[in-house]
Design a protein around this motif. Sequence first.
Motif, short mmCIF file in Angstrom:
data_model
loop_
_atom_site.label_atom_id
_atom_site.label_comp_id
_atom_site.label_asym_id
_atom_site.label_seq_id
_atom_site.Cartn_x
_atom_site.Cartn_y
_atom_site.Cartn_z
N GLY A 286 0.82 -1.21 0.00
CA GLY A 286 0.00 0.00 0.00
C GLY A 286 0.85 1.25 0.00
O GLY A 286 2.04 1.21 -0.32
N SER A 312 -2.94 -1.95 -2.85
CA SER A 312 -4.12 -1.19 -2.42
C SER A 312 -4.44 -0.17 -3.51
O SER A 312 -3.63 0.07 -4.40
N ARG A 313 -5.60 0.45 -3.36
CA ARG A 313 -5.96 1.45 -4.35
C ARG A 313 -5.06 2.68 -4.26
O ARG A 313 -4.74 3.29 -5.28
N GLN A 326 -4.92 -4.19 -8.34
CA GLN A 326 -5.66 -3.61 -7.21
C GLN A 326 -6.63 -4.61 -6.58
O GLN A 326 -7.44 -5.23 -7.25
N GLN A 329 -12.81 -3.20 -3.22
CA GLN A 329 -14.14 -2.96 -3.77
C GLN A 329 -14.13 -2.55 -5.23
O GLN A 329 -14.97 -2.99 -6.00
N THR A 330 -13.24 -1.67 -5.61
CA THR A 330 -13.20 -1.25 -7.01
C THR A 330 -12.08 -1.94 -7.77
O THR A 330 -11.68 -1.50 -8.84
N GLY A 331 -11.54 -3.01 -7.20
CA GLY A 331 -10.53 -3.81 -7.90
C GLY A 331 -10.97 -5.25 -7.91
O GLY A 331 -12.12 -5.54 -8.17
N ILE A 344 -0.39 -1.35 4.38
CA ILE A 344 -1.78 -1.12 3.98
C ILE A 344 -2.57 -0.87 5.25
O ILE A 344 -2.49 -1.65 6.20
N GLN A 347 -8.53 -0.06 5.14
CA GLN A 347 -9.85 0.59 5.06
C GLN A 347 -10.85 -0.44 4.53
O GLN A 347 -10.49 -1.35 3.81
N GLN A 349 -12.93 -0.56 2.20
CA GLN A 349 -12.96 -0.88 0.76
C GLN A 349 -11.85 -1.83 0.35
O GLN A 349 -11.95 -2.52 -0.65
N LYS A 365 3.36 -0.04 10.60
CA LYS A 365 4.05 0.55 11.76
C LYS A 365 3.08 1.20 12.75
O LYS A 365 3.47 1.54 13.86
N ASP A 366 1.83 1.33 12.33
CA ASP A 366 0.83 1.92 13.21
C ASP A 366 0.03 0.82 13.93
O ASP A 366 -0.75 0.11 13.29
N GLY A 381 5.59 -2.92 12.76
CA GLY A 381 6.99 -2.65 12.43
C GLY A 381 7.11 -1.99 11.08
O GLY A 381 6.12 -1.74 10.39
N PHE A 384 10.30 -1.83 5.69
CA PHE A 384 11.64 -1.87 5.10
C PHE A 384 12.61 -2.75 5.89
O PHE A 384 13.65 -3.13 5.39
C1 LIG Z 1 -15.74 4.18 -3.54
C2 LIG Z 1 -14.39 3.76 -3.04
C3 LIG Z 1 -13.82 2.58 -3.52
C4 LIG Z 1 -12.57 2.17 -3.06
N1 LIG Z 1 -12.05 0.99 -3.53
C5 LIG Z 1 -10.85 0.56 -3.04
C6 LIG Z 1 -10.28 -0.69 -3.49
O1 LIG Z 1 -10.82 -1.38 -4.35
N2 LIG Z 1 -9.10 -1.09 -2.94
C7 LIG Z 1 -8.44 -0.36 -1.99
O2 LIG Z 1 -7.38 -0.79 -1.54
N3 LIG Z 1 -8.94 0.82 -1.59
C8 LIG Z 1 -10.11 1.31 -2.09
N4 LIG Z 1 -10.59 2.53 -1.69
C9 LIG Z 1 -9.71 3.39 -0.89
C10 LIG Z 1 -9.64 3.06 0.57
O3 LIG Z 1 -10.68 3.73 1.25
C11 LIG Z 1 -8.29 3.52 1.14
O4 LIG Z 1 -8.11 4.89 0.86
C12 LIG Z 1 -7.08 2.77 0.59
O5 LIG Z 1 -7.30 1.38 0.66
C13 LIG Z 1 -5.86 3.14 1.38
O6 LIG Z 1 -4.72 2.51 0.87
P1 LIG Z 1 -3.46 2.22 1.78
O7 LIG Z 1 -3.86 1.36 2.90
O8 LIG Z 1 -2.39 1.71 0.89
O9 LIG Z 1 -3.02 3.68 2.23
P2 LIG Z 1 -3.13 4.41 3.64
O10 LIG Z 1 -4.50 4.37 4.18
O11 LIG Z 1 -2.47 5.72 3.46
O12 LIG Z 1 -2.27 3.49 4.58
C14 LIG Z 1 -0.89 3.38 4.55
C15 LIG Z 1 -0.49 2.58 5.75
O13 LIG Z 1 0.90 2.29 5.69
C16 LIG Z 1 1.47 2.37 6.98
N5 LIG Z 1 2.89 2.66 6.82
C17 LIG Z 1 3.47 3.81 6.35
N6 LIG Z 1 4.80 3.66 6.30
C18 LIG Z 1 5.08 2.41 6.75
C19 LIG Z 1 6.29 1.68 6.93
N7 LIG Z 1 7.49 2.19 6.63
N8 LIG Z 1 6.20 0.44 7.45
C20 LIG Z 1 5.00 -0.09 7.76
N9 LIG Z 1 3.84 0.53 7.59
C21 LIG Z 1 3.87 1.78 7.08
C22 LIG Z 1 0.68 3.46 7.67
O14 LIG Z 1 0.70 3.27 9.07
C23 LIG Z 1 -0.73 3.28 7.08
O15 LIG Z 1 -1.53 2.45 7.90
C24 LIG Z 1 -11.84 2.96 -2.13
C25 LIG Z 1 -12.42 4.13 -1.66
C26 LIG Z 1 -13.67 4.55 -2.09
C27 LIG Z 1 -14.26 5.82 -1.55
#
Ligand SMILES: Cc1cc2nc3c(=O)[nH]c(=O)nc-3n(C[C@H](O)[C@H](O)[C@H](O)COP(=O)(O)OP(=O)(O)OC[C@H]3O[C@@H](n4cnc5c(N)ncnc54)[C@H](O)[C@@H]3O)c2cc1C
Lengths: 400, 260
Positions: A286, A312-313, A326, A329-331, A344, A347, A349, A365-366, A381, A384
């Motif tokens: 993600g 992730s998206r 991806q 939900q939208t993948g 990741i 969330q 979705q 890490k959170d 953790g 990397f």
């Molecule tokens: C209508 C709609 C449809 C959607 N469809 C999808 C879908 O199909 N698929 C999807 O994935 N999302 C979808 N989303 C988006 C979804 O809501 C989230 O925004 C998305 O999944 C977030 O991606 P992420 O977890 O990669 O990013 P973030 O939410 O930004 O999370 C990043 C995470 O990485 C962690 N992190 C950062 N640095 C490090 C590190 N060095 N080591 C360890 N951890 C670290 C952080 O603590 C954080 O928890 C959709 C949203 C909407 C509104």
Amino acid sequence: MGIQIIIEKCTGCTLCVQTCPFDAIRIIDKKAVIDLNKCTLCGACVPACKFKAILLEKPQAAAPKADLKDYKGVWVFAEQKKGKVQSVVYELLGKARELAASLGTDVSAVLLGEHLEEEIQELIWRGADNVYVVEKREVANFQDEPYTNILAELIKKYKPEILLCGATSIGRSLISRVAIRLKVGLTADCTGLDIDPEKKLLLQTRPAFGGNIMATIISPDYRPQMATVRHKVFPETVSDMKRKGKIIREDFNGPMLESRSKLLDIIDEIESTVNLSEADIIVSGGRGMGGPENFKMLEELAKAMGAAVGSSRAAVDAGWMPYSHQVGQTGRTVSPKIYIACGISGQIQHLVGMQSSKIIVAINKDPDAPIFKVATYGIVGDVFQIVPALTKKFKELLNK
Amino acid sequence: MNIIVCIKQVPETTEVRINPETNTLIREGVKSIINPFDMYAIEEGVRLKEKFGGKVTVITMGPPQAEAVLREAVSMGADEGILLSDRAFAGSDTWATSYTLSAAIRKIGVFDLIICGKQASDGDTAQVGPGISAHLDIPQVTYVKKIEGIKDNAAKVERMTEEGFEIIEAPLPALITVVKEINTPRLPSLKGMMRAKQAKITCWKAQDIDAEADSLGLAGSPTQVVKIFTPPARECGQMLEGEAPEIAEKLAGLLRSEIN
Ligand SMILES: Cc1cc2nc3c(=O)[nH]c(=O)nc-3n(C[C@H](O)[C@H](O)[C@H](O)COP(=O)(O)OP(=O)(O)OC[C@H]3O[C@@H](n4cnc5c(N)ncnc54)[C@H](O)[C@@H]3O)c2cc1C
Ligand SMILES: Nc1ncnc2c1ncn2[C@@H]1O[C@H](COP(=O)(O)O)[C@@H](O)[C@H]1O
């Protein structure tokens, strides 16, 4: 026709209120009242009521089919690509054997394509008692119209009582069309299939509302009962070279083979041999991966484990990974044996696309990231540090 | 070009929560939105109109309050909205839904392209799009990620597959279902929102679409729901602690039996 509360029987216990997926029931003056603007007549409240106070009248089927008993046998649509039968077919054959055993009937596979000799044999070794084969240039590759024509025709001729098909991009397009043509019921993306011991009906259980609820669906008055099933829901059958089966060849010509739309080209993009929906293991990244260059790290771990790479998206929208990777939900929806989520947040979705995986490993890490709520194994953790350590370990372990 | 876009009103996913005490779905105060995939369908329709001229008609089948999604589509650039709402439609499964929508489309009459989302986020079936094209007996292409062009009354499109994509040419009129990659939906403009407020939404009932009563709603649906339940909650997870190599060692031990 419609739904009705039998006032005398209703105790106002709220069981139905809690069951209604559409928030259509209220208790007013200690009695249940249904809001007809919200009610979809789904019927979930009927069995939930302990007092039999809800009456859902289903009108008689348009043409009550007297000949339901003529339909026998469990069929599996044997999807092939480039002449290779897809693994989901072998997963379905295993389930089909179970269903056929409870019904006291046999299992057939339907295979359309070109140069199929070895695949026909394999289908028999993997559990088909009969293989219906249409071998023609025109059906070498999937095309909606000729495939629909042929499959619908074979069903009319041989009358199976159940038809299973992979919930793949081909399967879902084809079977939806066939179901309309034949006017039969079709349940998408089943995760459970059983036979009702009394009525001998196919009980089709599937997730709805992104996996938040499960629904069991039947199709009592129509045949065949049809269902699509995702990859990896059921285990593959093993090949038994002693098994024997019958091969039934069918020929089609002329308009049956015509397609108004034309397939001009097929382009494969996924270089690694594993595609996401078929993968046993998925390593997914993600926004926490920080940038496209760091996905190399995930590819290395994936290679060490024999896994596919997902995303992730957020990582797709940032342009770090192509959309085809991806998850969510939208993948794509995936249910591998092991899903490793790296950076990741989890969330909803994203979760709806992967929470049916058998084992979920989360690296984040959170410590408060929502992904930990669904994780079988959680690691708080830095990706990397953790990911390279995992790669090293699995390389040693698996010698890859 | 006359374009018809089918859209569905669905509950917002983030809002679908489980009540931990009763283990049931909380729907109170849940916001309704346009099905996410249908946003891409609307956007693609509007883009085609902007390029080739013509008209975009959005259509939805649902309760009276589904009118809201039609107005939202108008704010994004659609021209007209048609709401199919009648108690007779209640209880429709995908067979009856696609029948009802196709009957309405027949009534609209002339069209070149029907666009649906890949799937709806509540039902998740992906069956309604192909269902409509089967009822209308027109060509279909599912999972479209790009329209390469429209020429000589045929659309050349890219269809996403598990391994990559296919290039398909479909003569019009045809139906496509679209995935997210096809575009980025625009935000409604101020002008669009004004237009949406004033837009006239046509409402059709069963008798308006020349449909056979026994093909509608519950009567026209081959499938029946017999049970709805909440899935068993995932077992409580285990946290792995220590230095990276230590964690790797532990995880490898835990996963060993699952990897061939
Ligand atoms: C209508 C709609 C449809 C959607 N469809 C999808 C879908 O199909 N698929 C999807 O994935 N999302 C979808 N989303 C988006 C979804 O809501 C989230 O925004 C998305 O999944 C977030 O991606 P992420 O977890 O990669 O990013 P973030 O939410 O930004 O999370 C990043 C995470 O990485 C962690 N992190 C950062 N640095 C490090 C590190 N060095 N080591 C360890 N951890 C670290 C952080 O603590 C954080 O928890 C959709 C949203 C909407 C509104
Ligand atoms: N009630 C409805 N009204 C209008 N369009 C619908 C309706 N249900 C489904 N669709 C269309 O069909 C697509 C697939 O939905 P589904 O088969 O329910 O997953 C959606 O993205 C919509 O484009």
